[in-house]
Design a protein around this motif. Sequence first.
Motif, PDB file in Angstrom:
ATOM      1  N   ASN A 261       0.816  -1.206   0.000  1.00 46.33           N
ATOM      2  CA  ASN A 261       0.000   0.000   0.000  1.00 46.33           C
ATOM      3  C   ASN A 261       0.856   1.265   0.000  1.00 46.33           C
ATOM      4  N   LEU A 262       1.876   1.259  -0.830  1.00 41.90           N
ATOM      5  CA  LEU A 262       2.759   2.408  -0.989  1.00 41.90           C
ATOM      6  C   LEU A 262       3.228   2.416  -2.436  1.00 41.90           C
ATOM      7  N   ARG A 263       3.312   3.590  -3.007  1.00 43.11           N
ATOM      8  CA  ARG A 263       3.868   3.706  -4.366  1.00 43.11           C
ATOM      9  C   ARG A 263       4.752   4.938  -4.407  1.00 43.11           C
ATOM     10  N   ILE A 264       5.973   4.755  -4.908  1.00 42.53           N
ATOM     11  CA  ILE A 264       6.943   5.834  -5.030  1.00 42.53           C
ATOM     12  C   ILE A 264       7.309   5.936  -6.504  1.00 42.53           C
ATOM     13  N   THR A 265       6.925   7.056  -7.125  1.00 41.97           N
ATOM     14  CA  THR A 265       7.153   7.238  -8.556  1.00 41.97           C
ATOM     15  C   THR A 265       7.930   8.513  -8.795  1.00 41.97           C
ATOM     16  N   ALA A 266       8.990   8.415  -9.598  1.00 40.18           N
ATOM     17  CA  ALA A 266       9.825   9.565  -9.936  1.00 40.18           C
ATOM     18  C   ALA A 266       9.488  10.053 -11.339  1.00 40.18           C
ATOM     19  N   VAL A 267       9.457  11.364 -11.489  1.00 40.36           N
ATOM     20  CA  VAL A 267       9.291  11.965 -12.812  1.00 40.36           C
ATOM     21  C   VAL A 267      10.431  12.945 -13.039  1.00 40.36           C
ATOM     22  N   ALA A 268      10.695  13.234 -14.299  1.00 41.04           N
ATOM     23  CA  ALA A 268      11.778  14.146 -14.658  1.00 41.04           C
ATOM     24  C   ALA A 268      11.543  15.527 -14.061  1.00 41.04           C
ATOM     25  N   TRP A 269      12.625  16.275 -13.884  1.00 41.63           N
ATOM     26  CA  TRP A 269      12.550  17.601 -13.283  1.00 41.63           C
ATOM     27  C   TRP A 269      11.638  18.524 -14.080  1.00 41.63           C
ATOM     28  N   ALA A 270      11.569  18.355 -15.388  1.00 38.04           N
ATOM     29  CA  ALA A 270      10.730  19.214 -16.235  1.00 38.04           C
ATOM     30  C   ALA A 270       9.251  18.824 -16.178  1.00 38.04           C
ATOM     31  N   ASP A 271       8.930  17.657 -15.615  1.00 36.63           N
ATOM     32  CA  ASP A 271       7.556  17.167 -15.566  1.00 36.63           C
ATOM     33  C   ASP A 271       6.858  17.589 -14.275  1.00 36.63           C
ATOM     34  N   ASP A 272       5.569  17.284 -14.187  1.00 34.84           N
ATOM     35  CA  ASP A 272       4.731  17.641 -13.043  1.00 34.84           C
ATOM     36  C   ASP A 272       4.357  16.368 -12.289  1.00 34.84           C
ATOM     37  N   ALA A 273       4.828  16.229 -11.062  1.00 34.21           N
ATOM     38  CA  ALA A 273       4.585  15.017 -10.279  1.00 34.21           C
ATOM     39  C   ALA A 273       3.173  14.940  -9.728  1.00 34.21           C
TER      40      ALA A 273
ATOM     41  N   SER B 195       0.631  15.447 -12.012  1.00 33.06           N
ATOM     42  CA  SER B 195      -0.092  15.111 -13.236  1.00 33.06           C
ATOM     43  C   SER B 195      -0.139  13.593 -13.427  1.00 33.06           C
ATOM     44  N   ILE B 196      -1.346  13.032 -13.561  1.00 31.13           N
ATOM     45  CA  ILE B 196      -1.436  11.578 -13.731  1.00 31.13           C
ATOM     46  C   ILE B 196      -0.833  11.138 -15.068  1.00 31.13           C
ATOM     47  N   ALA B 197      -0.815  12.012 -16.060  1.00 30.72           N
ATOM     48  CA  ALA B 197      -0.169  11.672 -17.333  1.00 30.72           C
ATOM     49  C   ALA B 197       1.336  11.511 -17.130  1.00 30.72           C
ATOM     50  N   ASP B 198       1.968  12.436 -16.380  1.00 31.71           N
ATOM     51  CA  ASP B 198       3.404  12.330 -16.120  1.00 31.71           C
ATOM     52  C   ASP B 198       3.719  11.176 -15.170  1.00 31.71           C
ATOM     53  N   LEU B 199       2.855  10.958 -14.182  1.00 28.82           N
ATOM     54  CA  LEU B 199       3.076   9.839 -13.259  1.00 28.82           C
ATOM     55  C   LEU B 199       2.953   8.494 -13.976  1.00 28.82           C
ATOM     56  N   ALA B 200       2.017   8.401 -14.910  1.00 22.27           N
ATOM     57  CA  ALA B 200       1.819   7.140 -15.637  1.00 22.27           C
ATOM     58  C   ALA B 200       3.038   6.764 -16.476  1.00 22.27           C
ATOM     59  N   THR B 201       3.801   7.756 -16.914  1.00 20.82           N
ATOM     60  CA  THR B 201       5.008   7.473 -17.706  1.00 20.82           C
ATOM     61  C   THR B 201       6.276   7.622 -16.875  1.00 20.82           C
ATOM     62  N   GLY B 202       6.116   7.902 -15.572  1.00 17.30           N
ATOM     63  CA  GLY B 202       7.263   8.046 -14.681  1.00 17.30           C
ATOM     64  C   GLY B 202       7.880   6.692 -14.341  1.00 17.30           C
ATOM     65  N   ASP B 203       8.883   6.719 -13.519  1.00 12.40           N
ATOM     66  CA  ASP B 203       9.593   5.507 -13.104  1.00 12.40           C
ATOM     67  C   ASP B 203       9.130   5.092 -11.714  1.00 12.40           C
ATOM     68  N   ASP B 204       8.557   3.909 -11.614  1.00  8.00           N
ATOM     69  CA  ASP B 204       8.090   3.388 -10.325  1.00  8.00           C
ATOM     70  C   ASP B 204       9.282   2.802  -9.581  1.00  8.00           C
ATOM     71  N   LEU B 205       9.623   3.414  -8.459  1.00 12.34           N
ATOM     72  CA  LEU B 205      10.809   3.009  -7.692  1.00 12.34           C
ATOM     73  C   LEU B 205      10.490   2.087  -6.524  1.00 12.34           C
ATOM     74  N   THR B 206       9.223   1.898  -6.202  1.00  6.87           N
ATOM     75  CA  THR B 206       8.819   1.247  -4.963  1.00  6.87           C
ATOM     76  C   THR B 206       9.535  -0.078  -4.723  1.00  6.87           C
ATOM     77  N   TYR B 207       9.463  -0.986  -5.669  1.00  8.96           N
ATOM     78  CA  TYR B 207      10.011  -2.325  -5.431  1.00  8.96           C
ATOM     79  C   TYR B 207      11.494  -2.437  -5.774  1.00  8.96           C
ATOM     80  N   SER B 208      12.117  -1.325  -6.183  1.00  8.20           N
ATOM     81  CA  SER B 208      13.573  -1.292  -6.328  1.00  8.20           C
ATOM     82  C   SER B 208      14.237  -0.870  -5.016  1.00  8.20           C
ATOM     83  N   LEU B 209      13.414  -0.439  -4.054  1.00  9.16           N
ATOM     84  CA  LEU B 209      13.934   0.033  -2.767  1.00  9.16           C
ATOM     85  C   LEU B 209      13.620  -0.965  -1.661  1.00  9.16           C
ATOM     86  N   ARG B 210      14.530  -1.081  -0.710  1.00 10.03           N
ATOM     87  CA  ARG B 210      14.286  -1.887   0.491  1.00 10.03           C
ATOM     88  C   ARG B 210      13.782  -1.019   1.631  1.00 10.03           C
TER      89      ARG B 210
END
Length: 160
Positions: free
Chosen positions: A15-27, A29-44
């Motif tokens: 029940n946690l999601r961590i998504t990174a978007v580029a500095w020029a994007d809007d975190a 915005s669901i459009a930018d989040l949908a194409t962002g990088d999901d970091l959640t399961y890459s982190l411990r």
Amino acid sequence: MAAEAIPLSVNSDDNLRITAVAWADDAKSIADLATGDDLTYSLRTFNRTTAEEEIPDKRLALSTDLSRPGRSKETIEVQGIFGDDADVAYALCKKGVRLHVAVRYSIPNSTSWAAAQVVDVLHIECGKLRKDAPTENGVQTYTQRWYVIQPTDEDVATTV
């Protein structure tokens, strides 16, 4: 007298999601989040702490010492895994990279981004990746500091 209502809790597993978007994007915005990088399961671990200083406010002849909130400092440190090609955090979060990171709590990770979801938006610059010592019967990890370079947007709604 009526009993006080007991709110239900939300399990933190999945029940946690961590998504990174580029500095020029809007975190937000669901459009930018949908194409962002999901970091959640890459982190411990994702350790986010806030320290707040105290401003003493002593008064002449007052027997109680008063105080007020002072400056605050947010610190973020993550521990990531060395994974396969699906591990986006190690590749993305190199030293000096600036990102907006949306953190969504209490909604299943598998839920797609949608308007009006509440998130915290972190504005970070990635610090140095520090490889952790290997552990017996463990996985290879690294630790990294994410420096907060703009004030965090707390509890903001995602937008279309």
